[in-house]
Scaffold this active site. Structure first.
Site, PDB file in Angstrom:
ATOM      1  N   SER A  69     104.543  96.760 -58.662  1.00 35.02           N
ATOM      2  CA  SER A  69     105.330  96.810 -57.430  1.00 35.02           C
ATOM      3  C   SER A  69     106.676  96.187 -57.708  1.00 35.02           C
ATOM      4  O   SER A  69     106.767  95.212 -58.466  1.00 35.02           O
ATOM      5  CB  SER A  69     104.668  96.011 -56.301  1.00 35.02           C
ATOM      6  OG  SER A  69     103.578  96.728 -55.799  1.00 35.02           O
ATOM      7  N   GLU A  93     123.853  98.513 -51.065  1.00 34.95           N
ATOM      8  CA  GLU A  93     123.703  99.623 -50.113  1.00 34.95           C
ATOM      9  C   GLU A  93     122.279  99.669 -49.539  1.00 34.95           C
ATOM     10  O   GLU A  93     121.870 100.678 -49.016  1.00 34.95           O
ATOM     11  CB  GLU A  93     124.007 100.948 -50.823  1.00 34.95           C
ATOM     12  CG  GLU A  93     125.431 101.073 -51.379  1.00 34.95           C
ATOM     13  CD  GLU A  93     125.672 100.324 -52.693  1.00 34.95           C
ATOM     14  OE1 GLU A  93     124.701  99.744 -53.223  1.00 34.95           O
ATOM     15  OE2 GLU A  93     126.817 100.293 -53.161  1.00 34.95           O
ATOM     16  N   SER A  94     121.452  98.637 -49.682  1.00 32.81           N
ATOM     17  CA  SER A  94     120.075  98.484 -49.151  1.00 32.81           C
ATOM     18  C   SER A  94     119.061  98.237 -50.260  1.00 32.81           C
ATOM     19  O   SER A  94     119.169  97.253 -50.968  1.00 32.81           O
ATOM     20  CB  SER A  94     119.639  99.627 -48.248  1.00 32.81           C
ATOM     21  OG  SER A  94     120.290  99.496 -47.001  1.00 32.81           O
ATOM     22  N   HIS A 104     105.777 101.324 -55.534  1.00 33.21           N
ATOM     23  CA  HIS A 104     104.412 100.829 -55.727  1.00 33.21           C
ATOM     24  C   HIS A 104     103.688 101.901 -56.521  1.00 33.21           C
ATOM     25  O   HIS A 104     103.715 103.082 -56.123  1.00 33.21           O
ATOM     26  CB  HIS A 104     103.699 100.600 -54.385  1.00 33.21           C
ATOM     27  CG  HIS A 104     104.490  99.703 -53.493  1.00 33.21           C
ATOM     28  ND1 HIS A 104     104.502  98.340 -53.638  1.00 33.21           N
ATOM     29  CD2 HIS A 104     105.337  99.994 -52.480  1.00 33.21           C
ATOM     30  CE1 HIS A 104     105.324  97.824 -52.741  1.00 33.21           C
ATOM     31  NE2 HIS A 104     105.845  98.806 -52.026  1.00 33.21           N
ATOM     32  N   CYS A 122     122.599 103.040 -47.392  1.00 33.58           N
ATOM     33  CA  CYS A 122     123.570 103.257 -46.321  1.00 33.58           C
ATOM     34  C   CYS A 122     124.929 103.520 -46.955  1.00 33.58           C
ATOM     35  O   CYS A 122     125.101 103.330 -48.152  1.00 33.58           O
ATOM     36  CB  CYS A 122     123.596 102.089 -45.346  1.00 33.58           C
ATOM     37  SG  CYS A 122     123.842 100.523 -46.132  1.00 33.58           S
ATOM     38  N   GLN A 154      97.865  99.977 -81.968  1.00 29.79           N
ATOM     39  CA  GLN A 154      98.147  99.230 -80.744  1.00 29.79           C
ATOM     40  C   GLN A 154      99.619  99.398 -80.375  1.00 29.79           C
ATOM     41  O   GLN A 154     100.415  99.897 -81.165  1.00 29.79           O
ATOM     42  CB  GLN A 154      97.856  97.739 -80.959  1.00 29.79           C
ATOM     43  CG  GLN A 154      98.622  97.150 -82.136  1.00 29.79           C
ATOM     44  CD  GLN A 154      97.901  96.033 -82.847  1.00 29.79           C
ATOM     45  OE1 GLN A 154      96.995  95.417 -82.297  1.00 29.79           O
ATOM     46  NE2 GLN A 154      98.294  95.742 -84.076  1.00 29.79           N
ATOM     47  N   HIS A 186     100.250  78.034 -85.577  1.00 28.83           N
ATOM     48  CA  HIS A 186     100.335  78.235 -87.030  1.00 28.83           C
ATOM     49  C   HIS A 186     100.127  76.952 -87.812  1.00 28.83           C
ATOM     50  O   HIS A 186      99.576  76.980 -88.914  1.00 28.83           O
ATOM     51  CB  HIS A 186     101.670  78.920 -87.374  1.00 28.83           C
ATOM     52  CG  HIS A 186     101.750  80.306 -86.825  1.00 28.83           C
ATOM     53  ND1 HIS A 186     102.753  80.729 -85.983  1.00 28.83           N
ATOM     54  CD2 HIS A 186     100.900  81.365 -86.960  1.00 28.83           C
ATOM     55  CE1 HIS A 186     102.540  81.995 -85.646  1.00 28.83           C
ATOM     56  NE2 HIS A 186     101.415  82.393 -86.209  1.00 28.83           N
ATOM     57  N   ASP A 213     102.592  88.479 -88.097  1.00 29.64           N
ATOM     58  CA  ASP A 213     103.885  87.867 -87.758  1.00 29.64           C
ATOM     59  C   ASP A 213     104.403  86.968 -88.874  1.00 29.64           C
ATOM     60  O   ASP A 213     105.581  86.644 -88.915  1.00 29.64           O
ATOM     61  CB  ASP A 213     103.788  87.098 -86.429  1.00 29.64           C
ATOM     62  CG  ASP A 213     102.637  86.119 -86.426  1.00 29.64           C
ATOM     63  OD1 ASP A 213     102.673  85.149 -87.194  1.00 29.64           O
ATOM     64  OD2 ASP A 213     101.682  86.336 -85.654  1.00 29.64           O
ATOM     65  N   GLU A 241      97.189  92.715 -93.652  1.00 30.67           N
ATOM     66  CA  GLU A 241      97.503  92.994 -92.243  1.00 30.67           C
ATOM     67  C   GLU A 241      97.367  94.509 -92.022  1.00 30.67           C
ATOM     68  O   GLU A 241      97.955  95.308 -92.745  1.00 30.67           O
ATOM     69  CB  GLU A 241      98.925  92.516 -91.916  1.00 30.67           C
ATOM     70  CG  GLU A 241      99.531  93.086 -90.655  1.00 30.67           C
ATOM     71  CD  GLU A 241      98.773  92.745 -89.373  1.00 30.67           C
ATOM     72  OE1 GLU A 241      98.480  91.558 -89.157  1.00 30.67           O
ATOM     73  OE2 GLU A 241      98.473  93.682 -88.592  1.00 30.67           O
ATOM     74  N   ASP A 258      93.310  97.466 -94.205  1.00 25.05           N
ATOM     75  CA  ASP A 258      92.226  97.042 -93.321  1.00 25.05           C
ATOM     76  C   ASP A 258      91.496  95.833 -93.937  1.00 25.05           C
ATOM     77  O   ASP A 258      90.830  95.964 -94.974  1.00 25.05           O
ATOM     78  CB  ASP A 258      91.268  98.234 -93.146  1.00 25.05           C
ATOM     79  CG  ASP A 258      90.151  97.916 -92.174  1.00 25.05           C
ATOM     80  OD1 ASP A 258      89.900  96.730 -91.906  1.00 25.05           O
ATOM     81  OD2 ASP A 258      89.528  98.877 -91.681  1.00 25.05           O
ATOM     82  N   GLY A 259      91.628  94.688 -93.300  1.00 22.99           N
ATOM     83  CA  GLY A 259      91.027  93.457 -93.813  1.00 22.99           C
ATOM     84  C   GLY A 259      89.510  93.528 -93.868  1.00 22.99           C
ATOM     85  O   GLY A 259      88.879  92.900 -94.725  1.00 22.99           O
ATOM     86  N   ASP A 297      92.721  89.412 -80.242  1.00 19.11           N
ATOM     87  CA  ASP A 297      91.509  89.256 -79.433  1.00 19.11           C
ATOM     88  C   ASP A 297      90.515  90.388 -79.723  1.00 19.11           C
ATOM     89  O   ASP A 297      90.905  91.440 -80.227  1.00 19.11           O
ATOM     90  CB  ASP A 297      91.911  89.224 -77.960  1.00 19.11           C
ATOM     91  CG  ASP A 297      92.944  88.135 -77.720  1.00 19.11           C
ATOM     92  OD1 ASP A 297      92.567  86.972 -77.634  1.00 19.11           O
ATOM     93  OD2 ASP A 297      94.149  88.476 -77.681  1.00 19.11           O
ATOM     94  N   PRO A 308      91.863  96.919 -82.611  1.00 14.16           N
ATOM     95  CA  PRO A 308      91.653  96.830 -84.061  1.00 14.16           C
ATOM     96  C   PRO A 308      90.977  95.536 -84.505  1.00 14.16           C
ATOM     97  O   PRO A 308      90.440  95.469 -85.600  1.00 14.16           O
ATOM     98  CB  PRO A 308      93.078  96.920 -84.630  1.00 14.16           C
ATOM     99  CG  PRO A 308      93.980  96.583 -83.508  1.00 14.16           C
ATOM    100  CD  PRO A 308      93.274  96.995 -82.249  1.00 14.16           C
TER     101      PRO A 308
HETATM  102  N1  SPD Z   1      95.108  85.794 -77.155  1.00 13.39           N
HETATM  103  C1  SPD Z   1      95.769  85.438 -78.372  1.00 13.39           C
HETATM  104  C2  SPD Z   1      94.853  85.333 -79.522  1.00 13.39           C
HETATM  105  C3  SPD Z   1      95.536  84.904 -80.768  1.00 13.39           C
HETATM  106  C4  SPD Z   1      95.912  86.003 -81.626  1.00 13.39           C
HETATM  107  N2  SPD Z   1      96.539  85.669 -82.878  1.00 13.39           N
HETATM  108  C5  SPD Z   1      97.866  85.279 -82.788  1.00 13.39           C
HETATM  109  C6  SPD Z   1      98.616  85.594 -84.015  1.00 13.39           C
HETATM  110  C7  SPD Z   1      99.532  84.523 -84.402  1.00 13.39           C
HETATM  111  N3  SPD Z   1      99.847  84.564 -85.775  1.00 13.39           N
END
Ligand code: SPD
Length: 428
Positions: free
Chosen positions: A56, A63-64, A69, A84, A173, A204, A228, A248, A279-280, A301, A305
């Site tokens: 929303s 002009e208004s 939504h 207006c 993702q 970290h 990262d 990664e 793929d780890g 989380d 992946p």
């Molecule tokens: N909900 C966040 C869970 C943490 C995920 N990893 C973060 C990466 C930082 N290097």
């Protein structure tokens, strides 16, 4: 002379692109642009995303206003274009129709404030004019756009500028870099906050140093995830580490962070780092036994992946790949936000590593929902992690490296658990 004070177009946009209907930053951008294209002067915009779907928002214009939504699950947006003066709101209509990919639509135009029915009362506004002259217009419009990391019951929201610096749908993702007011630039994967410029050090430093100071002669570290670069940066501060292998899955995460979060992605060119985009989970299936002193699972989380990073098979392979005296540290979720994943992961680690070999480290991250987060350990062999044996060495390291979260007191205290957490992971 016009016979009405305002013009109101009530719009139904139907069969729109559902993902756009749920994208608060794109909708805010498109609504502001719709106003500006029609020649409006934008004063303010405020937009919110709702759980699990819906946006929303209002763009206040001289002009208004333009309001929206959305119901993404129906591909539907209800839009009000109230104007207006001479502004032609049909220009806004055309712009939004295109941006939202609306395959069908209807619009009803109404005149508001029919002057035939109203009586004009002029009154003295001299004092109001004086006040208005004293007020200094900052000459920019304010935006109120919120990013929300949530489940169905809880959320953490950060206000961001509305600028989207990077937005790529990778095979795994949606990778975004947004700019928050309080925490600087932020990496978001799908709709979850991963890290921010201003609080990344909490995570970290704590994923790396307690384990590395418990393994003073460690040489080989494997990082799964961590795109990262923040975990690799912290591990590489330890001069005893000869080789860091990082796997990664998503190259887009690495690219986004190299461009927009260079202080986090600071060590990708370090010769001690072997960076693999892959793929780890598959990597660990094939890893040689007894290879690593430390394995760090810096995943997101347990949806998308990263789901496989919470499985028994994966941690069994980690156990095999560790040396006989080795440590596993895994991103362990929150006992307050994702209690099920938190508890199940600990049970998995207790089963694989041993009942007393799965300690938990709790720490604080202001930008993760509830703020309370964990790393979960698996200890192979005879290593104690919750004691400091080398206090002065840690103090020197913390000072030299200018660490901002970890210190020798935190090292011990991070393994102290509140009673409710002890109860959650009580050995069965
Ligand atoms: N909900 C966040 C869970 C943490 C995920 N990893 C973060 C990466 C930082 N290097």
């Amino acid at each position: 002379m016009s016979t009405a004070l305002g013009n109101h177009i009530l719009v139904e946009f139907m069969n729109c692109e559902p993902s756009i209907m749920n994208d608060v930053s794109a909708i805010e951008r498109d609504m502001v642009a719709a106003a500006q294209k029609a020649g409006a002067t934008v004063i303010n915009s405020t937009f919110h995303h709702f759980s699990p779907y819906g946006v929303s928002g209002v763009v206040v214009i001289q002009e208004s206003h333009l309001a929206i939504h959305t119901w993404p699950e129906y591909g539907y947006a209800a839009v009000d274009l109230f104007t207006c003066g001479e502004m032609n709101a049909w220009i806004s209509f055309d712009h939004l129709k295109e941006c939202f990919g609306a395959k069908s639509y209807s619009a009803l135009e109404l005149k508001r404030g029919s002057v035939n029915l109203l009586q004009r009362n002029d009154f003295d506004i001299t004092s109001m004019r004086q006040k208005a002259a004293e007020w200094r217009n900052p000459d920019f419009y304010t935006r109120n756009v919120w990013f929300t990391d949530k489940d169905d019951e809880q959320a953490l929201s950060l206000r961001f500028t509305g600028e989207v610096l990077f937005d790529v749908q990778s095979p795994f993702q949606r990778v975004r870099i947004l700019e928050s007011y309080k925490y600087g630039k932020m990496l978001a994967l799908d709709d979850m906050v991963m890290t921010t410029e201003k609080d990344e050090f909490h995570y970290h430093e704590m994923i790396s140093h307690p384990a590395l100071f418990s393994l003073p002669s460690a040489k080989n570290v494997l990082i799964i995830g961590g795109g990262d670069g923040g975990t690799a940066r912290e591990v590489l501060r330890h001069k005893n580490i000869e080789q860091v292998t990082m796997v990664e899955i998503d190259g887009e995460v690495i690219e986004a962070c190299k461009i927009h979060l260079p202080k986090i992605a600071a060590e990708f060119d370090n010769p001690r780092l072997d960076l693999i985009v892959g793929d780890g989970i598959e990597f660990l299936k094939k890893a040689s036994p007894n290879s690593y002193d430390l394995i760090i699972v810096d995943g997101s989380d347990p949806v998308g992946p990263a789901e496989g990073l919470f499985s028994v098979e994966f941690y069994t392979n980690c156990y095999k790949a560790l040396k006989s005296n080795g440590i596993l540290v895994a991103q362990g979720e929150s006992p307050k936000f994702n209690e099920k994943a938190f508890t199940e992961l600990n049970l998995t680690l207790q089963t694989i590593f041993g009942l007393d070999k799965a300690p938990i480290s709790l720490f604080f991250v202001p930008t993760y929902p509830t703020g309370m987060w964990s790393f979960q350990y698996g200890i192979k062999g005879n290593i104690t992690v919750n004691e400091v044996k080398n206090k002065s060495e840690i103090q020197d390291f913390v000072a030299k490296e200018k660490l901002r979260y970890y210190n020798e007191a935190i090292h011990t205290n991070t393994f102290a658990l509140p009673n409710f957490v002890k109860e959650l992971v009580r050995k069965k």
